[in-house]
Design an enzyme around this catalytic site. Structure first.
Site, PDB file in Angstrom:
ATOM      1  N   HIS A  66     -66.524  97.777 -58.399  1.00 53.18           N
ATOM      2  CA  HIS A  66     -65.557  96.715 -58.686  1.00 53.18           C
ATOM      3  C   HIS A  66     -66.048  95.377 -58.143  1.00 53.18           C
ATOM      4  O   HIS A  66     -66.232  95.216 -56.939  1.00 53.18           O
ATOM      5  CB  HIS A  66     -64.203  97.053 -58.044  1.00 53.18           C
ATOM      6  CG  HIS A  66     -63.074  96.210 -58.533  1.00 53.18           C
ATOM      7  ND1 HIS A  66     -62.321  96.543 -59.637  1.00 53.18           N
ATOM      8  CD2 HIS A  66     -62.574  95.043 -58.089  1.00 53.18           C
ATOM      9  CE1 HIS A  66     -61.391  95.615 -59.835  1.00 53.18           C
ATOM     10  NE2 HIS A  66     -61.532  94.693 -58.903  1.00 53.18           N
ATOM     11  N   ASP A  86     -65.223  91.101 -58.907  1.00 57.33           N
ATOM     12  CA  ASP A  86     -64.339  90.164 -59.602  1.00 57.33           C
ATOM     13  C   ASP A  86     -65.003  88.835 -59.937  1.00 57.33           C
ATOM     14  O   ASP A  86     -64.306  87.841 -60.145  1.00 57.33           O
ATOM     15  CB  ASP A  86     -63.092  89.900 -58.749  1.00 57.33           C
ATOM     16  CG  ASP A  86     -62.051  90.989 -58.889  1.00 57.33           C
ATOM     17  OD1 ASP A  86     -61.574  91.196 -60.018  1.00 57.33           O
ATOM     18  OD2 ASP A  86     -61.717  91.632 -57.880  1.00 57.33           O
ATOM     19  N   GLU A 105     -58.430  96.151 -64.970  1.00 61.70           N
ATOM     20  CA  GLU A 105     -57.687  96.365 -63.721  1.00 61.70           C
ATOM     21  C   GLU A 105     -56.195  96.150 -63.965  1.00 61.70           C
ATOM     22  O   GLU A 105     -55.661  95.087 -63.704  1.00 61.70           O
ATOM     23  CB  GLU A 105     -58.197  95.442 -62.617  1.00 61.70           C
ATOM     24  CG  GLU A 105     -57.615  95.786 -61.261  1.00 61.70           C
ATOM     25  CD  GLU A 105     -58.192  94.972 -60.126  1.00 61.70           C
ATOM     26  OE1 GLU A 105     -58.026  95.382 -58.971  1.00 61.70           O
ATOM     27  OE2 GLU A 105     -58.795  93.912 -60.389  1.00 61.70           O
ATOM     28  N   HIS A 110     -51.860  97.727 -61.446  1.00 62.99           N
ATOM     29  CA  HIS A 110     -52.352  96.836 -60.383  1.00 62.99           C
ATOM     30  C   HIS A 110     -51.247  96.793 -59.341  1.00 62.99           C
ATOM     31  O   HIS A 110     -50.755  97.831 -58.911  1.00 62.99           O
ATOM     32  CB  HIS A 110     -52.725  95.461 -60.948  1.00 62.99           C
ATOM     33  CG  HIS A 110     -53.453  94.599 -59.968  1.00 62.99           C
ATOM     34  ND1 HIS A 110     -52.891  93.479 -59.396  1.00 62.99           N
ATOM     35  CD2 HIS A 110     -54.686  94.703 -59.426  1.00 62.99           C
ATOM     36  CE1 HIS A 110     -53.749  92.927 -58.554  1.00 62.99           C
ATOM     37  NE2 HIS A 110     -54.847  93.655 -58.547  1.00 62.99           N
ATOM     38  N   HIS A 170     -54.964 101.396 -56.738  1.00 61.84           N
ATOM     39  CA  HIS A 170     -53.714 100.639 -56.914  1.00 61.84           C
ATOM     40  C   HIS A 170     -52.501 101.504 -57.236  1.00 61.84           C
ATOM     41  O   HIS A 170     -51.370 101.020 -57.112  1.00 61.84           O
ATOM     42  CB  HIS A 170     -53.839  99.557 -57.998  1.00 61.84           C
ATOM     43  CG  HIS A 170     -54.574  98.341 -57.570  1.00 61.84           C
ATOM     44  ND1 HIS A 170     -54.038  97.395 -56.726  1.00 61.84           N
ATOM     45  CD2 HIS A 170     -55.819  97.905 -57.865  1.00 61.84           C
ATOM     46  CE1 HIS A 170     -54.919  96.424 -56.526  1.00 61.84           C
ATOM     47  NE2 HIS A 170     -56.016  96.717 -57.201  1.00 61.84           N
ATOM     48  N   HIS A 202     -62.079 101.118 -56.191  1.00 61.24           N
ATOM     49  CA  HIS A 202     -62.166 100.325 -54.955  1.00 61.24           C
ATOM     50  C   HIS A 202     -60.977 100.645 -54.049  1.00 61.24           C
ATOM     51  O   HIS A 202     -60.008  99.914 -53.979  1.00 61.24           O
ATOM     52  CB  HIS A 202     -62.274  98.824 -55.250  1.00 61.24           C
ATOM     53  CG  HIS A 202     -61.151  98.229 -56.052  1.00 61.24           C
ATOM     54  ND1 HIS A 202     -60.709  98.738 -57.244  1.00 61.24           N
ATOM     55  CD2 HIS A 202     -60.372  97.124 -55.819  1.00 61.24           C
ATOM     56  CE1 HIS A 202     -59.720  97.998 -57.712  1.00 61.24           C
ATOM     57  NE2 HIS A 202     -59.487  97.022 -56.861  1.00 61.24           N
ATOM     58  N   ASP A 226     -65.329  95.231 -54.020  1.00 61.24           N
ATOM     59  CA  ASP A 226     -64.305  94.216 -54.326  1.00 61.24           C
ATOM     60  C   ASP A 226     -64.799  92.812 -53.984  1.00 61.24           C
ATOM     61  O   ASP A 226     -64.021  91.943 -53.581  1.00 61.24           O
ATOM     62  CB  ASP A 226     -62.989  94.510 -53.618  1.00 61.24           C
ATOM     63  CG  ASP A 226     -61.785  93.902 -54.362  1.00 61.24           C
ATOM     64  OD1 ASP A 226     -61.998  93.276 -55.423  1.00 61.24           O
ATOM     65  OD2 ASP A 226     -60.645  94.047 -53.888  1.00 61.24           O
TER      66      ASP A 226
END
Length: 417
Positions: free
Chosen positions: A40, A42, A147, A174, A215, A236, A344
């Site tokens: 993961h 971003d 996500e 999420h 999540h 993650h 992350d």
């Protein structure tokens, strides 16, 4: 430029203890043959937020550590030995599902344009064999993960279109509970997965899309593992047995990973890996809310108050040892075949000392080698476990190839968010 980079690397090496240098060198040798696959990152969202979704707005071919807040660039990916990267095509849970679907396709476009901008470095991948081939060619295999299940707007047709566009995992929720799955950080509505949520998982199996349970609530984790014919992933998440955060995986789930066959990709988020940081973060958020209620029309007063609070309450330190503790716990409870890495990066404002950017992986692996991990153990952690799960998921999809696409619709008794 190359000479300056070489001198900098040599200077850093001279500053490190011999044992650390040996461990990192050993880790790098392992990663030459085994792709390190991070679950993961971003960077696409960071490009959208701060650089107009333009991969050319920042020079990713240079080390951006000193000039930007980015954790990711090409020199640091190379230094970190990253061979495969799941780029998150994240959009916020605050969007309506229709807005989220549009924004997710835009995020896919960002990834594709980033890859196209640097074809000598990146190549899109959709299968485990792609990852291995691209890594052997000296490039970084670029995969995509959604996500948040709100991005499909309760439509299995949209799910199929995302798969066609190259998405290879979807995190079922999420931060908010969706119309068909409970989040781990929101009030539950379904007791896990709703009947439509179960159908989403089955259709993901048919397509060959990894079911990602970061999540989600514990009940959703268990429901998804029960329904899915393919192994699941946590792209993650860390271990709740070490830090009691709802975003982490409880031992009740870790103990079932061997039977499921999945993999928990340990993350580096400070609040997830260290209880002191989690408590500090909660206290800081409470103080910000308190000041906001006391000074509703005076943001300057809130800023000044928070500066005073920060001065009196320093950030608790986190480091590689904290991440190692979570990796070791997942290994102990789930087994060596069920642990991976999902940093992350570019999704959080702070990271542990030594893991401030994507170049930190050899330092982490060196710490594990120093703790007694073998080369074979490191290969499993770095990428072999994820490749195995990808291949198992692809095999399930091949077995279901003759099945018709699901035409299930969201239960009429539920109102989509």
């Amino acid at each position: 430029m190359i000479r300056a980079l070489t001198l900098a690397v040599c200077s850093l090496a001279l500053a490190l203890p011999a044992a650390a240098q040996d461990g990192e060198a050993r880790a790098r040798r392992i990663l030459e043959r085994t792709p390190l696959i991070d679950g993961h990152n971003d960077l696409p969202w960071a490009l959208r937020q701060d650089h107009g979704s333009d991969p050319h707005a920042v020079d990713l071919t240079t080390n951006l550590d000193a000039t930007t807040d980015l954790h990711t660039d090409i020199p640091r990916l190379r230094a970190g030995g990253v061979g495969g990267q799941f780029w998150s095509v994240y959009v916020p849970a605050s969007l309506t599902p229709v807005e989220a679907a549009k924004a997710t396709f835009e995020q896919i476009d960002v990834v594709r344009r980033m890859v196209a901008a640097h074809p000598e470095v990146f190549e899109l991948a959709t299968t485990a064999d792609d990852v291995v081939r691209i890594h052997r060619a000296g490039r970084i295999a670029s995969l995509m993960g959604i996500e948040g299940g709100y991005s499909i707007d309760d439509s299995l047709g949209l799910l199929r279109e995302f798969h066609e566009a190259g998405v290879r995992y979807m995190t079922l929720t999420h931060s908010r509970t969706t119309s068909w799955a409970d989040s781990g950080t929101d009030a539950p509505r379904h007791g896990g997965l709703s009947p439509f949520g179960e159908e989403v998982v089955r259709e993901m199996n048919r397509l060959g899309m990894l079911v990602d349970l970061s999540h989600v609530s514990e009940e959703t984790m268990l429901d998804a593992m029960r329904v899915s014919d393919a192994p699941v992933i946590f792209s993650h998440s860390s271990a709740r047995g070490v830090t009691d955060h709802p975003r982490n995986v409880p031992d009740s789930v870790l103990s079932q990973m061997a039977e499921d066959g999945g993999v928990v990709m340990v993350t580096f988020v400070p609040g997830f890996i260290k209880e002191a940081f989690r408590a500090w973060s909660a206290a800081r958020a409470a103080e910000q809310a308190r000041l906001g209620s006391l000074e509703p029309g005076d943001p300057a007063a809130v800023t000044a108050g928070m500066a005073a609070w920060d001065g009196a309450n320093p950030v608790p330190p986190t480091g590689i040892a904290d991440v190692v503790a979570h990796i070791q716990h997942v290994r102990t409870v789930a087994g060596i075949d069920h642990v991976g890495l999902g940093g992350d990066f570019d999704g959080v404002p702070r990271l542990p000392t030594g893991l401030e950017g994507v170049d930190g992986y050899p330092r982490l692996l060196a710490a594990l080698l120093d703790a007694g991990w073998t080369d074979a153990d490191i290969r499993k952690l770095a990428g072999e476990n994820v490749l195995r799960v990808m291949r198992a998921t692809e095999a399930v999809a091949r077995a279901k190839a003759a099945e018709r696409p699901s035409l299930a619709a969201i239960e009429t008794a539920e109102t989509p968010e």
